[in-house]
Design a protein around this motif. Structure first.
Motif, PDB file in Angstrom:
ATOM      1  N   GLU A   1       0.837  -1.193   0.000  1.00 33.09           N
ATOM      2  CA  GLU A   1       0.000   0.000   0.000  1.00 33.09           C
ATOM      3  C   GLU A   1       0.873   1.245   0.000  1.00 33.09           C
ATOM      4  O   GLU A   1       2.000   1.232   0.490  1.00 33.09           O
TER       5      GLU A   1
ATOM      6  N   SER B   1       1.732   5.833   4.867  1.00 27.48           N
ATOM      7  CA  SER B   1       2.540   5.560   6.057  1.00 27.48           C
ATOM      8  C   SER B   1       1.638   5.242   7.243  1.00 27.48           C
ATOM      9  O   SER B   1       0.461   5.607   7.272  1.00 27.48           O
TER      10      SER B   1
ATOM     11  N   LYS C   1      -2.923   4.295   5.249  1.00 22.98           N
ATOM     12  CA  LYS C   1      -2.399   3.749   3.994  1.00 22.98           C
ATOM     13  C   LYS C   1      -3.525   3.606   2.971  1.00 22.98           C
ATOM     14  O   LYS C   1      -4.704   3.542   3.333  1.00 22.98           O
TER      15      LYS C   1
END
Length: 407
Positions: free
Chosen positions: A226, A229, A317
């Motif tokens: 993905e 973060s 994400k």
């Protein structure tokens, strides 16, 4: 022009040919019959004057990812014109992560000045709300990337593809506190050929859209994760702390800050002086901050800045354009498990590899089973073609914008 067509100005930044989704979104608006588009390239020096001319009687102004993804400077140049608009402003943010030289706080400040009617986030809506929910003028929409089926078309059959595992992906900087992308790339770089006998072609070298599409068609599989973060901040304070810490470390070279005036000056120079400066950089005496950042140890950065950092309650994400590119090429994806905006399901649309590689034998067995491979790429393709092309995205946006048309 059809009566329900929306007279639209589309702002785009034509400065890089290696981010295919920049082109995909731009083409999608140009080709959608629901939008009568006048494009404005904000990189042009006369962009502000041109925008001032064409904006007067339009109903909608769209800012694409290419304008605000990597910098605020292009949008800032035309901000005063946009503040005096009559039509509704719809902004796609892009790169909704904390990165050195591309701060979220600068994007937020500019968006507050512009007071857009709509902000489109690639992230799950809850994460987008955290970043932009306090910009009270705007309605926040979750608008993930999609497939461009005219560019990313199915490649050859399994046995006719020359590459087992291939990818082109920029490495994540340690400033994100997340190394998933680097880990899965490194694993297959190290073990793909020696342990599994695969022909592997992995690098961080960027390609044009056409080159990337042709490359994927030659690959039986690709590895990915993905985008985004685990950590998101409105004020970028952790990234700024890492930058200050990194400046104190000896590097043996003059490091140019990513957001310095000198770097901006270099970017604005004609091509010949830029080539000379690139030659100087190759000597190792001068380096860009992002180059230096890529040399930092993830383990050291994580230990110092993220080890005791509590992950936020929301999921930060999201699905990436590269996932759709692979699906369109009927290239099987091996990925760490994730949510992917609810679009891709593990072991239905991609082969899920555990982060500790504990199921690697099973992953390889399924990937090399031609019947299993064909079933998976076909099912993923049919699912995306049914509801996740750029045409689908724009049809939904057009329907919403038409329904909420000011009277």
């Amino acid at each position: 022009m059809p009566s329900d067509s929306i007279n639209t100005v589309v702002l785009h930044a034509d400065y890089a040919r290696v981010f295919s989704y920049f082109d995909d979104w731009f083409d999608a608006f140009l080709q959608c019959p629901g939008f009568q588009v006048t494009p404005v390239n904000v990189v042009d020096r006369n962009a502000s004057k041109r925008l001032q001319r064409v904006i007067r009687n339009v109903e909608l102004i769209v800012v694409l990812h290419s304008v605000l993804g990597d910098t605020v400077k292009y949008l800032d140049r035309v901000a005063s014109v946009l503040q005096n608009r009559r039509g509704r402003l719809f902004v796609f943010v892009g790169n909704e992560v904390n990165l050195p030289g591309i701060p979220i706080h600068a994007k937020r400040a500019l968006l507050k000045r512009l007071s857009p009617e709509f902000i489109a986030t690639q992230l799950p809506l809850e994460a987008g709300q955290f970043l932009f929910g306090d910009i009270t003028s705007a309605r926040l929409l979750e608008v993930p990337h999609a497939l461009n089926p005219s560019v990313y078309v199915p490649g050859k059959k399994y046995k006719e593809r020359a590459i087992d595992i291939g990818s082109r992906a920029a490495r994540y900087l340690p400033h994100l506190g997340d190394e998933d992308r680097n880990k899965i790339q490194d694993y297959f770089s190290h073990y793909g050929a020696s342990r599994f006998g695969f022909k592997v072609d992995l690098s961080n070298k960027r390609m044009t859209r056409g080159g990337w599409a042709a490359f994927l068609q030659q690959c039986r599989g690709t590895v990915s994760t993905e985008a985004g973060s685990w950590y998101l901040e409105r004020d970028d304070h952790t990234v700024e702390a890492i930058r200050q810490w990194a400046k104190q470390r000896p590097s043996g070279a003059l490091t140019l800050s990513a957001d310095s005036f000198f770097v901006s000056l270099i970017e604005a120079m004609p091509s010949i002086p830029r080539r000379i400066l690139r030659a100087v950089k190759k000597t190792g005496l001068v380096q860009h901050e992002l180059v230096a950042a890529g040399k930092l140890s993830f383990a050291e950065v994580y230990e110092r800045f993220f080890k005791d950092y509590e992950k936020p309650h929301f999921y930060g994400k999201c699905v990436s354009s590269r996932h759709f590119d692979a699906v369109g090429s009927k290239t099987c994806q091996i990925m760490f498990p994730g949510k992917f905006n609810g679009i891709f399901v593990a072991d239905k649309h991609y082969i899920a590899l555990e982060r500790d590689y504990s199921n690697i034998s099973d992953v390889i067995e399924r990937f090399t089973d031609i019947d299993y491979w064909q079933q998976m790429v076909d099912e993923a393709y049919e699912s995306v073609m049914d509801q996740h092309t750029y045409s689908h995205r724009l049809q939904r946006l057009h329907g919403m914008l038409t329904l909420e048309r000011p009277h």
